[in-house]
Enzyme design. Sequence first.
Site, PDB file in Angstrom:
ATOM      1  N   GLU A 155      -3.434   1.346 -13.302  1.00  0.00           N
ATOM      2  CA  GLU A 155      -2.796   0.710 -12.140  1.00  0.00           C
ATOM      3  C   GLU A 155      -1.731  -0.210 -12.726  1.00  0.00           C
ATOM      4  OE1 GLU A 155      -1.662  -1.797  -9.945  1.00  0.00           O
ATOM      5  OE2 GLU A 155      -3.606  -2.482  -9.174  1.00  0.00           O
ATOM      6  N   CYS A 175       0.182  -7.278  -7.746  1.00  0.00           N
ATOM      7  CA  CYS A 175       0.789  -5.966  -8.054  1.00  0.00           C
ATOM      8  C   CYS A 175       1.383  -5.352  -6.792  1.00  0.00           C
ATOM      9  CB  CYS A 175      -0.250  -5.002  -8.615  1.00  0.00           C
ATOM     10  SG  CYS A 175      -1.207  -5.698  -9.951  1.00  0.00           S
TER      11      CYS A 175
END
Length: 469
Positions: free
Chosen positions: A243, A277
């Site tokens: 990720e 993120c």
Amino acid sequence: MYTYDTLLAKVTTAGGPVREVTDPATGAPIGSVPVNTVADLDGAVARAVAAQPEWAALSDEDRRQTLLALADAVDASAEALALVLSREQGKPLNGPNARFEVGACASWLRANAALDLPTETVLDDESGHAVLHYRPVGTVGVITPWNWPMMIAIWQIAPSLRMGNTVVAKPSEYTTLSGLALAAVLNDVLPAGVLEVVTGAGEIGDALVRRPEIGKVMFTGSTATGSKIISASADNITRLTLELGGNDAGIVLPDVDPAAIAEDLFWGAFINTGQTCAALKRLYVHDDVYDAVVQALAELAAKMPMGVGTDEANVLGPMQNKMQFDVVDSLVEDAKARGARVVLGGDPDRDAVGYFYPTTLVADIDDGAALVQQEQFGPALPIVRFSDVDEVVAAANGIEAGLGASVWSADRDAAVAVAGRLQAGTVWINSHGGVHPYVPFGGAKRSGYGLEFGVEGLKSVAVPQVISG
Ligand code: ADP
């Protein structure tokens, strides 16, 4: 159950190589954490590998009950964990921040206890019989960043444990205390060796990835480090879930009510003071509503208190570290030099002790500006004007990252039609960045590969095995 003092005493250390931890809001020392060597890593891996067969031999129901007990342990020490997190990471106790993060750890543990990944009969007719099972990988390496140090660790630890794996976790060197504090609470419940923690920076992470006993690495961090991890995984064919960085676009269509969406836009962009993120990092607003959206956002943003995280009044905090402060500062300065209009903020006190970058909105900025094209990972939102949907879709897709995106409209069908054209792992409608333990999450393009959460997340820490015949 821990208090802040007893938890801190448990995880800070005086002897051996240490790293001093300071509060990013005040510069005050908090304590010191060990810096492990590769020999320490070897010990941790050996203990986790040794503990794995017994852990895997427990019934699924036993592991499910253990995850529930872990959630209760997190709840019992929630305030102590939130204080450690707030002081080390900087995020306020209140708002969608430290207490929220610790609460999410408990919810994720409970959700991973509730999920089911049954064996599947994939063929059962005259041509044959085949059943798909999911076996543990063995020992999983978990490498995490400094923005949501407890929640992201749990995202990876909870499914790994549920599937019968043991874990060696390496927290970010910027938030080691948070990683150790969480592990201390979990390890009061877990059998020895099931969850090991190693501390240190990139070289320890690299050594962890290269260990042949580590069957799978779950990584959340930058795209550059993700590339290095792919290389490091090659020799052992280590499985990876990555990720990586995002630079999420939000597209506001002309039919919105600016006042009604302002708060969700704000938190989509400024959650964790922008250090997230999948935060909204590039806002594209249709010309018809551009001025009204900018104004509504500016009015709201100006009222959101930023300051020391342990002050209950605050909902925005400092940048976690100087490196990130400098990234945001230089991107905003570059935008100003290009003639963009700073509507709010943009004037940090660079001599202050804490790494506070003020909440910043930059309007009338061109799409080519570095603040739009690069991930700022901080509280400075560029707002780009558009008038053509095809052009804005091209702009949103015109970067290498593809983590998340959002479309804002009163017409759900119109929003879904635009969403389908965006190159992103998740597209939210009329919100941005919300995650759920049952909903798969992962990136497109250079934001990584593999899915976390839900049944897909359980599969990602398992090895499929077909028994045929
Ligand atoms: P961030 O900008 O979020 O700190 P990084 O990718 O630098 O992103 O760091 C995320 C995590 O990866 C941290 O725990 C860091 O120590 C670790 N890390 C850094 N370099 C490497 C590497 N080469 N191999 C494995 N882990 C690494």
